[in-house]
Design an enzyme around this catalytic site. Structure first.
Site, PDB file in Angstrom:
ATOM      1  N   GLY A 129      -0.271  -5.900   0.169  1.00 37.00           N
ATOM      2  CA  GLY A 129      -1.270  -5.737  -1.274  1.00 37.00           C
ATOM      3  C   GLY A 129      -0.893  -6.012  -2.328  1.00 37.00           C
ATOM      4  N   ALA A 140       0.919  -1.502   0.025  1.00 29.65           N
ATOM      5  CA  ALA A 140       0.133  -0.039  -0.124  1.00 29.65           C
ATOM      6  C   ALA A 140       0.533   1.744  -0.149  1.00 29.65           C
ATOM      7  CB  ALA A 140      -1.031  -0.123   1.187  1.00 29.65           C
ATOM      8  N   GLU A 180       2.666  -5.847   7.283  1.00 27.77           N
ATOM      9  CA  GLU A 180       1.660  -5.149   7.935  1.00 27.77           C
ATOM     10  C   GLU A 180       1.524  -5.082   8.937  1.00 27.77           C
ATOM     11  OE1 GLU A 180      -0.538  -6.250   4.155  1.00 27.77           O
ATOM     12  OE2 GLU A 180       0.648  -7.096   5.235  1.00 27.77           O
ATOM     13  N   GLU A 203      -1.098  -9.899  -2.032  1.00 25.94           N
ATOM     14  CA  GLU A 203      -2.397 -10.247  -1.856  1.00 25.94           C
ATOM     15  C   GLU A 203      -2.971  -9.890  -3.499  1.00 25.94           C
ATOM     16  OE1 GLU A 203      -4.637  -8.641   1.961  1.00 25.94           O
ATOM     17  OE2 GLU A 203      -3.245  -7.695   0.695  1.00 25.94           O
TER      18      GLU A 203
END
Length: 714
Positions: A116, A68, A139, A119
């Site tokens: 992300g 992110a 994270e 992901e």
């Protein structure tokens, strides 16, 4: 279909689409609002495209996607819990649409696939990885958990144990580990990555794989019975809870989220993942960790700005061997800069080389270094009892005994032997650089370069600007610090500079507590519970009692109203009784080597008996009072340094304390700690201790800021 955006492009050839991430104007791909918006748009278009049979996802940059855009987190966290949840549901929906595309999908992973980015890769049917790439879920290091499917897709691909380890520790994982875990389907060399990924896609199109079964595995509950489930998560919670400690919440939130979603399908599991993220986003620790990440990035950018104005150091020298000199020599050589290590005695040379060899041998034993590389690194250190070759050095670090007269003599001597553009630095920990510069003919080429002990572990290097230090001297010294993989912070001159000046205000609070009857073991216990890696008594032993007493005298001379004492301090008592700390195995504590040779501390009643005559009377203090007595002086001295311009910004100050003395990172730094408490509340608390003297007095500027809802972050 074809698509060309600012972050994503799609090209179609023979009914096979290639989606390329290439965020314009940035060195890396990241999921900012722009990228997320374009991904939503192309996902919808791809889901409706009738002419596409398969999709390859790749990156045009050196890394796939690094995660992110952390700089957007502050705006996200300012939203209400309901608004954050709604935003995250929209993002997850985009990933679900992508996962459900009506044709086979493959991701080619190069460089880094983090957060992300990983992901995103997990939404595709297959993943092919560059052999030099890394992936992971970092994270938890920001105080949060994955929020785009990581907590439910990863366990279904690699199992509960692996998923817990990957997600709750936040560690990066190399390609072999990723392949072994089963999160990627193949690992190839970088120049074969796109071709290998396309080959996997072609096999999928040929019907070699059961795509429906692969997708069902990722979106269905985990196939575990109740007993297996309970055993797996009971063990995981115990292990992760122990590793994370009492302060970090995200790791256990991650485990709990994986557990809650284990018996659910994808769409229901999403709710628990988002719920965990939302709760964490409203915690103070999360805001602190995010600010810490951004501050570290800003600090590095600032340092590179300084360094860009000067040439790199190709050869260095350190004067004074021993443990510190050996540590500096090791750090320089191990990061690629040859260094001369000069001392006046063979014993010092031997100690310095032994220190470097010990550190390298430790890496060899852990499999992180080959013996050939160890030998090559040691050969980059030139030990000498003379000044031979010193004229070839681009930068010299003076690291002799912490005595102004000795340092001046050594600095003047070496200045006469080096070239006119060689930068001369001092590793002094407390003596003002301007004072030392008076012995030099070229003070403009002189500055402080203060390393923290142990050099190989402590990230910070203070670069101290004296009254006559030139920008060129600062630039080259910062350049050298960066080359040594350190975190340089440029500060202005004063006794103790930035970090030690603040630290000795903390020690002043400590010795005052002991004088009034507090048990130093209890003080250490409370400080460590607060989050410090070690309490002030233990830290004094590690620093060295003699070093602490000497530095304390410098601080008392520089700031007599706050840091001088009218009584014999606990440190002075230890020194008078030859209790120097770890260096001679006795200080506030006793130190004995374990079976691996590591020194371990034990309580020592004789130390308490030595202090007894110098204590008013034994007295118990509450935990809150102990923290106040330690942290108020620490924070107030931080504020004084900021107001005096010793450091450029509150962010730089906080980073220096975290990297230099181990201030609890999850509290964000001294200034962040005060701001989180509230300036008015902090001033009110300090005023409760005003009878203890100027060490506890808030500044007028702080009072004004508190009265007007101001901030120290500019």
């Amino acid at each position: 279909m074809n698509y060309k955006g600012e972050a994503i492009s799609i090209d179609v050839n023979d009914n096979i689409a290639t989606l390329t991430f290439d965020l314009q104007g940035e060195s890396v791909n990241k999921f900012n609002q722009l990228t997320l918006g374009e991904l939503k748009e192309v996902s919808q278009q791809l889901s409706q495209a009738s002419d596409i049979k398969g999709l390859l996802v790749r990156s045009n940059k050196d890394s796939f996607i690094v995660g992110a855009d952390i700089s957007e987190f502050d705006d996200l966290f300012q939203l209400s819990e309901e608004e954050i949840a709604a935003e995250l549901h929209q993002r997850s929906a985009v990933f679900s649409v992508f996962e459900d595309l009506p044709f086979p999908t493959v991701t080619a992973i190069n460089g880094l696939a983090l957060g992300g980015g990983l992901e995103m890769a997990l939404t595709t049917d297959f993943r092919v990885m560059d052999s030099n790439a890394k992936m992971g879920f970092p994270e938890v290091k920001l105080g949060i958990t994955p929020a785009c499917g990581g907590t439910f897709r990863a366990p279904r691909l690699i199992g509960i144990d692996n998923a817990v380890e990957w997600i709750a520790t936040g560690k990066d994982n190399k390609a072999p580990a990723a392949l072994a875990a089963g999160i990627v389907d193949a690992v190839v060399e970088a120049d074969q990555l796109d071709a290998a990924a396309m080959d996997v896609l072609q096999k999928a199109l040929n019907g070699d794989f059961d795509i429906a079964a692969i997708r069902k595995q990722k979106t269905s509950p985990l196939p575990l019975d109740d007993i297996e489930n309970t055993m797996a998560f009971t063990t995981a919670k115990a292990l992760i809870g122990q590793q994370a400690g009492r302060h970090h919440k995200a790791p256990l939130y991650a485990v709990n989220t994986i557990e809650k979603s284990s018996k659910l399908g994808r769409d229901d599991a999403i709710k628990f993942e988002i719920e965990a993220f939302v709760k964490l986003s409203k915690m103070e620790i999360t805001s602190n960790m995010v600010n810490l990440f951004l501050s570290e990035r800003a600090l590095t950018k600032k340092a590179k700005g300084y360094a860009s104005d000067n040439t790199p150091v190709e050869r260095a020298a350190v004067l004074g061997a021993g443990i510190m000199g050996g540590g500096i020599a090791y750090q320089s050589a191990s990061t690629g800069t040859p260094i001369i290590m000069k001392d006046i005695a063979q014993a010092g040379i031997d100690m310095g080389m032994n220190e470097a060899a010990k550190l390298l041998s430790s890496k060899v034993k852990r499999g992180r270094l080959t013996t050939d590389k160890m030998t090559a690194t040691l050969n980059m250190i030139t030990p000498t009892l003379s000044y031979d070759g010193i004229d070839q050095a681009d930068l010299v670090v003076e690291a002799v005994v912490e005595n102004a007269a000795v340092k001046k003599a050594v600095l003047a001597e070496v200045e006469s032997l080096i070239s006119e553009d060689t930068i001369l630095t001092s590793n002094t920990s407390t003596i003002p650089i301007t004072k030392l510069a008076r012995a030099l003919k070229r003070p403009e080429n002189f500055c402080g370069m203060h390393f923290f002990n142990p050099v190989h572990k402590m990230p910070l290097v203070e670069i101290i600007r004296g009254e006559k230090t030139s920008d060129a001297a600062i630039a080259r010294t910062v350049n050298y610090a960066l080359a040594m993989k350190k975190k340089p912070v440029v500060v202005n001159d004063c006794p103790g500079f930035l970090v030690n000046r603040i630290l000795f205000a903390y020690f002043a609070g400590f010795v005052s507590l002991v004088k009034e009857g507090a048990d130093f073991v209890a003080i250490d216990r409370v400080a460590e519970k607060f989050g410090w890696p070690m309490g002030p008594a233990y830290l004094s032993d590690v620093v060295g009692i003699d070093t602490g007493v000497h530095a304390g005298a410098v601080m008392a001379e520089g700031f007599p109203d706050r840091m001088s004492q009218t009584y014999k301090t606990a440190l002075q008592v230890m020194l008078e009784n030859d209790r120097l700390g770890e260096k001679n195995h006795k200080g506030f504590y006793n130190y004995e080597p374990d079976e691996r040779g590591k020194l371990c501390k034990t309580n020592d009643e004789p130390a308490k008996k030595l202090l007894a005559p110098h204590v008013d009377a034994p007295k118990e203090f509450s935990e809150e009072e102990i923290i106040d007595r330690l942290m108020l002086p620490f924070c107030l001295e931080s504020i004084r340094c900021l107001e005096a311009g010793i450091v450029d910004s509150a962010n730089d100050l906080d980073m220096a304390l975290i990297f230099g003395v181990g201030f609890p990172p999850f509290k964000g730094g001294a200034i962040r700690y005060v701001e989180n408490m509230g300036l008015a509340a902090f001033v009110e608390k300090a005023d409760q201790y005003k009878e203890l003297g100027p060490l506890y007095y808030p500044t007028d500027t702080l009072r004004d800021l508190a009265a007007n809802n101001g901030t120290m972050f500019k």
